[in-house]
Scaffold this motif. Structure first.
Motif, mmCIF file in Angstrom:
data_model
loop_
_atom_site.group_PDB
_atom_site.id
_atom_site.type_symbol
_atom_site.label_atom_id
_atom_site.label_comp_id
_atom_site.label_asym_id
_atom_site.label_seq_id
_atom_site.Cartn_x
_atom_site.Cartn_y
_atom_site.Cartn_z
ATOM 1 N N LEU A 12 -27.638 88.290 -7.805
ATOM 2 C CA LEU A 12 -28.697 88.890 -8.623
ATOM 3 C C LEU A 12 -30.070 88.568 -8.048
ATOM 4 O O LEU A 12 -30.964 89.419 -8.009
ATOM 5 C CB LEU A 12 -28.594 88.368 -10.061
ATOM 6 N N GLU A 42 -28.037 89.821 -16.213
ATOM 7 C CA GLU A 42 -27.294 90.655 -15.282
ATOM 8 C C GLU A 42 -27.904 92.037 -15.094
ATOM 9 O O GLU A 42 -27.337 92.871 -14.385
ATOM 10 C CB GLU A 42 -25.841 90.766 -15.761
ATOM 11 N N ASP A 43 -29.073 92.260 -15.679
ATOM 12 C CA ASP A 43 -29.786 93.524 -15.521
ATOM 13 C C ASP A 43 -30.757 93.408 -14.339
ATOM 14 O O ASP A 43 -31.680 92.594 -14.375
ATOM 15 C CB ASP A 43 -30.549 93.848 -16.796
ATOM 16 N N PRO A 44 -30.589 94.197 -13.282
ATOM 17 C CA PRO A 44 -31.483 94.104 -12.119
ATOM 18 C C PRO A 44 -32.958 94.265 -12.470
ATOM 19 O O PRO A 44 -33.828 93.676 -11.808
ATOM 20 C CB PRO A 44 -30.998 95.243 -11.213
ATOM 21 N N LYS A 45 -33.263 95.050 -13.513
ATOM 22 C CA LYS A 45 -34.658 95.250 -13.894
ATOM 23 C C LYS A 45 -35.324 93.934 -14.305
ATOM 24 O O LYS A 45 -36.521 93.741 -14.081
ATOM 25 C CB LYS A 45 -34.743 96.258 -15.038
ATOM 26 N N THR A 46 -34.540 93.054 -14.912
ATOM 27 C CA THR A 46 -35.078 91.753 -15.327
ATOM 28 C C THR A 46 -35.679 91.022 -14.147
ATOM 29 O O THR A 46 -36.800 90.499 -14.209
ATOM 30 C CB THR A 46 -33.962 90.904 -15.962
ATOM 31 N N TRP A 47 -34.946 90.988 -13.041
ATOM 32 C CA TRP A 47 -35.371 90.205 -11.893
ATOM 33 C C TRP A 47 -36.504 90.867 -11.128
ATOM 34 O O TRP A 47 -37.377 90.166 -10.587
ATOM 35 C CB TRP A 47 -34.168 89.939 -10.984
ATOM 36 N N GLY A 99 -26.531 89.722 -20.814
ATOM 37 C CA GLY A 99 -26.844 91.099 -20.474
ATOM 38 C C GLY A 99 -28.203 91.232 -19.818
ATOM 39 O O GLY A 99 -28.388 92.039 -18.907
ATOM 40 N N MET A 100 -29.154 90.420 -20.267
ATOM 41 C CA MET A 100 -30.494 90.436 -19.669
ATOM 42 C C MET A 100 -30.465 89.823 -18.274
ATOM 43 O O MET A 100 -31.087 90.334 -17.340
ATOM 44 C CB MET A 100 -31.470 89.677 -20.567
#
Length: 342
Positions: free
Chosen positions: A36, A319-324, A316-317
């Motif tokens: 991630l 593992e969300d690419p947008k988070t990173w 879920g947060m």
């Protein structure tokens, strides 16, 4: 020319802290956290490293030299370095309370010794070139309050014993400024503890923007509050300046983070600062502006990287690419505003 320092790191322990097997928020493996982290990219900029938690299931603190080198190879294969590492100082890991009985305090020192061994292997491998070993007191403010003076002295003595080992390994220890840890649950208590230890070249402070925000509000230490509900911007600046002026000279490790003014936690991390997404609309901190208070003089204090901390984010947060990508973008802004070049 863009600033090259501090290097931008991601913490691996959000995959473990507050996670429980068999629930809807199970632990996330080190491999997946690395994937991630490595996948994030903003305008060609990627994370440059990771900070590690030296305990199961990410890292066996008694792993063989070969196993540690294999982990280093894997991290390096993603184009990442290792920065700071977290010693397993808590009861139930290797360690024990830094203000506990003789066995508990010996185990605390043992945990730091094991962390130093792993750090040495990572250094010799080449994947780690900077960073500190992070510690806390591994006990609660409630227990500390039974004997504030005596317990602060016990913690300081334990830290001194651990620091002797760290110094022999060429390492520095950074005590985590977080409201759930005895003797560092307020900015005043943390400062007194640092002054009691009296080893500024070896024992310093680790500042996290989410946790230290709650220092201002006096959670777990109302007598140390610098702000009251309904404060205005002028009051905030005055309070933040007072806190950071006191702790910044000791600060050798820094976490970029956001807080919404509430507390959250599980187990030994009960009632601790809630980490929020970098773009959380309820965030109380101007991340970029307030980072500057801590990073003033950072190069001279030996800081070479900063790390994002998003402890207890839902899986879920995480593992969300947008988070990173959002986090990385904010960290780039911090470096653009307060970084440097060699």
């Amino acid at each position: 020319m863009p600033n090259a320092f501090p290097k931008l790191h991601n913490a691996m322990w959000p995959g473990l802290v507050g996670k429980e097997p068999g629930t809807d928020h199970p632990p996330i493996s080190l491999d997946h956290m690395l994937e991630l982290t490595a996948a994030a990219e903003v305008n060609g900029q990627k994370f440059e490293g990771v900070d590690l938690f030296l305990f199961h299931p990410h890292t066996d603190p008694d792993a063989s030299d070969d196993d540690i080198r294999a982990m280093a190879d894997k991290i390096a294969s993603y184009g990442l370095n290792v920065g700071s590492v977290v010693a397993p100082v808590w009861p139930g890991t290797v360690g024990g309370s830094a203000m506990g009985n003789e066995l508990e305090r010996d185990n605390f020192v043992l945990a730091v010794q094991k962390a130093c061994r792993i750090a040495k292997i990572l250094n010799e491998h080449g994947v780690r070139k900077y960073g500190v070993i992070r510690i806390d007191s591994a006990d609660s403010p409630t227990h500390w309050a039974d004997d504030p003076i005596g317990n602060t002295r016990k913690i300081a003595q334990t830290f001194k014993e651990a620091a002797k080992i760290a110094k022999d390994h060429g390492e520095r220890l950074a005590m985590e400024g977080e409201i759930c840890w005895a003797g560092m649950h307020s900015w005043q208590a943390a400062l007194k503890l640092l002054e009691e230890v009296k080893m500024p070249g070896t024992v310093g402070f680790q500042a996290d923007q989410a946790h230290t925000y709650l220092y201002l509000l006096g959670y777990n230490a109302p007598e140390a509050a610098l702000l009251q509900p309904g404060y205005d911007e002028t009051q905030f600046v005055t309070a933040y300046t007072k806190m950071t002026d006191a702790l910044r000279p000791w600060t050798i490790d820094f976490h970029v983070a956001q807080n919404d003014g509430s507390v959250h936690g599980t187990g030994s991390h009960d009632k601790t600062g809630r980490h929020c997404p970098a773009d959380d609309p309820n965030g109380k901190i101007d991340i970029v502006k307030t980072a500057g208070y801590w990073l003033k003089g950072a190069k001279e204090r030996g800081i070479q990287h900063i790390c994002w901390d998003g402890c207890m984010f839902p899986n879920g947060m995480l593992e969300d690419p947008k988070t990173w990508n959002t986090i990385l973008a904010k960290m780039i802004q911090v470096r653009d505003a307060h970084g440097w070049n060699e």
